[in-house]
Enzyme design. Sequence first.
Site, PDB file in Angstrom:
ATOM      1  N   GLU A  63      -8.046  -1.130   3.653  1.00 53.23           N
ATOM      2  CA  GLU A  63      -7.280  -1.326   2.411  1.00 53.23           C
ATOM      3  C   GLU A  63      -6.624  -2.698   2.339  1.00 53.23           C
ATOM      4  OE1 GLU A  63      -5.998  -0.384  -0.396  1.00 53.23           O
ATOM      5  OE2 GLU A  63      -6.874   1.584  -0.682  1.00 53.23           O
ATOM      6  N   ASP A  64      -6.365  -3.152   1.113  1.00 53.72           N
ATOM      7  CA  ASP A  64      -5.625  -4.406   0.951  1.00 53.72           C
ATOM      8  C   ASP A  64      -4.264  -4.171   0.291  1.00 53.72           C
ATOM      9  OD1 ASP A  64      -6.754  -3.742  -1.600  1.00 53.72           O
ATOM     10  OD2 ASP A  64      -6.180  -5.745  -2.265  1.00 53.72           O
TER      11      ASP A  64
ATOM     12  N   LYS B 275      -2.057  -3.307  -7.579  1.00 52.94           N
ATOM     13  CA  LYS B 275      -3.207  -3.156  -6.675  1.00 52.94           C
ATOM     14  C   LYS B 275      -3.296  -1.739  -6.132  1.00 52.94           C
ATOM     15  CE  LYS B 275      -3.805  -7.917  -5.323  1.00 52.94           C
ATOM     16  NZ  LYS B 275      -3.721  -8.925  -4.287  1.00 52.94           N
TER      17      LYS B 275
ATOM     18  N   LYS C 106      -3.472   7.031  -5.047  1.00 51.38           N
ATOM     19  CA  LYS C 106      -2.810   6.402  -3.897  1.00 51.38           C
ATOM     20  C   LYS C 106      -1.352   6.147  -4.286  1.00 51.38           C
ATOM     21  CE  LYS C 106      -7.165   4.009  -2.992  1.00 51.38           C
ATOM     22  NZ  LYS C 106      -7.907   2.734  -2.994  1.00 51.38           N
TER      23      LYS C 106
ATOM     24  N   SER D 182     -12.098   4.196  -3.763  1.00 52.28           N
ATOM     25  CA  SER D 182     -11.427   3.265  -4.676  1.00 52.28           C
ATOM     26  C   SER D 182     -10.830   4.016  -5.861  1.00 52.28           C
ATOM     27  CB  SER D 182     -12.446   2.240  -5.191  1.00 52.28           C
ATOM     28  OG  SER D 182     -11.933   1.569  -6.315  1.00 52.28           O
ATOM     29  N   ALA D 183      -9.671   3.540  -6.313  1.00 55.60           N
ATOM     30  CA  ALA D 183      -9.035   4.136  -7.496  1.00 55.60           C
ATOM     31  C   ALA D 183      -9.792   3.764  -8.767  1.00 55.60           C
ATOM     32  CB  ALA D 183      -7.600   3.635  -7.591  1.00 55.60           C
TER      33      ALA D 183
ATOM     34  N   ASP E  64     -11.846   0.704   0.601  1.00 56.15           N
ATOM     35  CA  ASP E  64     -11.276   0.433  -0.706  1.00 56.15           C
ATOM     36  C   ASP E  64     -12.222  -0.600  -1.351  1.00 56.15           C
ATOM     37  OD1 ASP E  64      -9.299   0.117  -2.757  1.00 56.15           O
ATOM     38  OD2 ASP E  64      -8.667  -1.733  -1.773  1.00 56.15           O
ATOM     39  N   LEU E  65     -12.148  -0.806  -2.646  1.00 61.94           N
ATOM     40  CA  LEU E  65     -13.063  -1.766  -3.294  1.00 61.94           C
ATOM     41  C   LEU E  65     -12.358  -3.098  -3.601  1.00 61.94           C
ATOM     42  CD1 LEU E  65     -15.891  -2.253  -4.650  1.00 61.94           C
ATOM     43  CD2 LEU E  65     -14.849  -1.436  -6.753  1.00 61.94           C
ATOM     44  N   ASP E  66     -11.438  -3.031  -4.571  1.00 62.27           N
ATOM     45  CA  ASP E  66     -10.749  -4.250  -5.004  1.00 62.27           C
ATOM     46  C   ASP E  66      -9.922  -4.832  -3.849  1.00 62.27           C
ATOM     47  OD1 ASP E  66      -9.363  -6.217  -6.388  1.00 62.27           O
ATOM     48  OD2 ASP E  66      -7.852  -4.813  -7.111  1.00 62.27           O
TER      49      ASP E  66
ATOM     50  N   THR F  71     -11.466  -8.002  -7.503  1.00 62.49           N
ATOM     51  CA  THR F  71     -11.419  -7.769  -8.950  1.00 62.49           C
ATOM     52  C   THR F  71      -9.991  -7.869  -9.501  1.00 62.49           C
ATOM     53  OG1 THR F  71     -11.485  -5.426  -8.406  1.00 62.49           O
ATOM     54  CG2 THR F  71     -13.515  -6.379  -9.251  1.00 62.49           C
TER      55      THR F  71
HETATM   56  P1  B16 Z   1     -10.122   0.922 -13.101  1.00 66.59           P
HETATM   57  P2  B16 Z   1      -8.981  -0.251  -5.615  1.00 66.59           P
HETATM   58  C1  B16 Z   1      -7.914  -0.388  -8.063  1.00 66.59           C
HETATM   59  O1  B16 Z   1      -8.981  -0.637  -7.197  1.00 66.59           O
HETATM   60  C2  B16 Z   1      -7.287  -1.709  -8.493  1.00 66.59           C
HETATM   61  O2  B16 Z   1      -6.697  -2.350  -7.370  1.00 66.59           O
HETATM   62  C3  B16 Z   1      -6.214  -1.427  -9.519  1.00 66.59           C
HETATM   63  O3  B16 Z   1      -5.618  -2.630  -9.945  1.00 66.59           O
HETATM   64  C4  B16 Z   1      -6.864  -0.699 -10.716  1.00 66.59           C
HETATM   65  O4  B16 Z   1      -5.894  -0.389 -11.696  1.00 66.59           O
HETATM   66  C5  B16 Z   1      -7.518   0.589 -10.196  1.00 66.59           C
HETATM   67  O5  B16 Z   1      -8.483   0.256  -9.213  1.00 66.59           O
HETATM   68  C6  B16 Z   1      -8.208   1.352 -11.311  1.00 66.59           C
HETATM   69  O6  B16 Z   1      -9.307   0.608 -11.743  1.00 66.59           O
HETATM   70  O7  B16 Z   1      -9.273   0.526 -14.242  1.00 66.59           O
HETATM   71  O8  B16 Z   1     -11.370   0.079 -12.927  1.00 66.59           O
HETATM   72  O9  B16 Z   1     -10.437   2.407 -13.090  1.00 66.59           O
HETATM   73  O10 B16 Z   1      -8.121  -1.275  -4.947  1.00 66.59           O
HETATM   74  O11 B16 Z   1      -8.481   1.175  -5.464  1.00 66.59           O
HETATM   75  O12 B16 Z   1     -10.435  -0.408  -5.274  1.00 66.59           O
HETATM   76 MG    MG Z   2      -7.573  -2.608  -3.224  1.00 63.30          MG
END
Ligand code: B16
Ligand code: MG
Length: 215
Positions: free
Chosen positions: A172-173, A45, A148, A117-118, A9-11, A17
């Site tokens: 994942e977090d 998240k 997710k 990552s989403a 996962d990224l964030d 972030t």
């Molecule tokens: P974006 P992850 C997610 O990252 C974030 O945790 C979530 O808060 C955010 O809405 C989502 O990415 C979409 O991000 O707006 O940059 O497309 O935890 O899946 O890495």
């Molecule tokens: Mg995350």
Amino acid sequence: MLLKAILFDLDGVITDTAAYHFKAWSWLAEKYQLQLEPDVETRLKGISRLDSLKIILQESNVPVGCYAEEKMEKMCIEKNDYYKKLISMMTPQDILPGIEPFLKEARRADIRIGLASASQNGSYILDKIGLRSCFDTIVDPSLLIKGKPDPEIFIKCAHQLGVPLENCVGIEDAAAGVEAINAAGILSVGIGSDIELKAAQIILPSTQQLKLNIF
Ligand code: B16
Ligand code: MG
């Protein structure tokens, strides 16, 4: 297990972030006179941009259907434009502790690395923090049918790497992300609180504890 790939996962795992996301959502909420309490941050998240907005609208008691799809799309673009300005300042110093040595250890062991990552800004963020070349593949979240906690993103990441699910680990977090990894039949590692991430098969308090010998 015979470990052949790690799906990140990224964030909250590679870099943090979440605070930038929340700052951008708070800016948008103020602009549209929506209510956004600090405790909502955790619930966003791992959740896609549009689904995050829907949660915020729900929290502000905006009746379902009150905002047309086009209006929500416009709001998501506005939030993202603001968010992009915030993350344009990111540097390699924003990499979470332990991630760089862990990626190097995995590379030395010939383990494939994927991003699940989403975020549609994943590639951009990896470039900013100097880790883009460490990743063998990045799933494009705009091509997914479900976000997710659906397992699609992790299954797709493993397929893109050409590695069977039983030889993968997912990190994942967020609770929704751990649920997605488990539903994919992949070994799940949760980073953070054992109350929030109790469904994870392995729970580590922080990214600093990531080492290959725990698998
Ligand atoms: P974006 P992850 C997610 O990252 C974030 O945790 C979530 O808060 C955010 O809405 C989502 O990415 C979409 O991000 O707006 O940059 O497309 O935890 O899946 O890495
Ligand atoms: Mg995350």
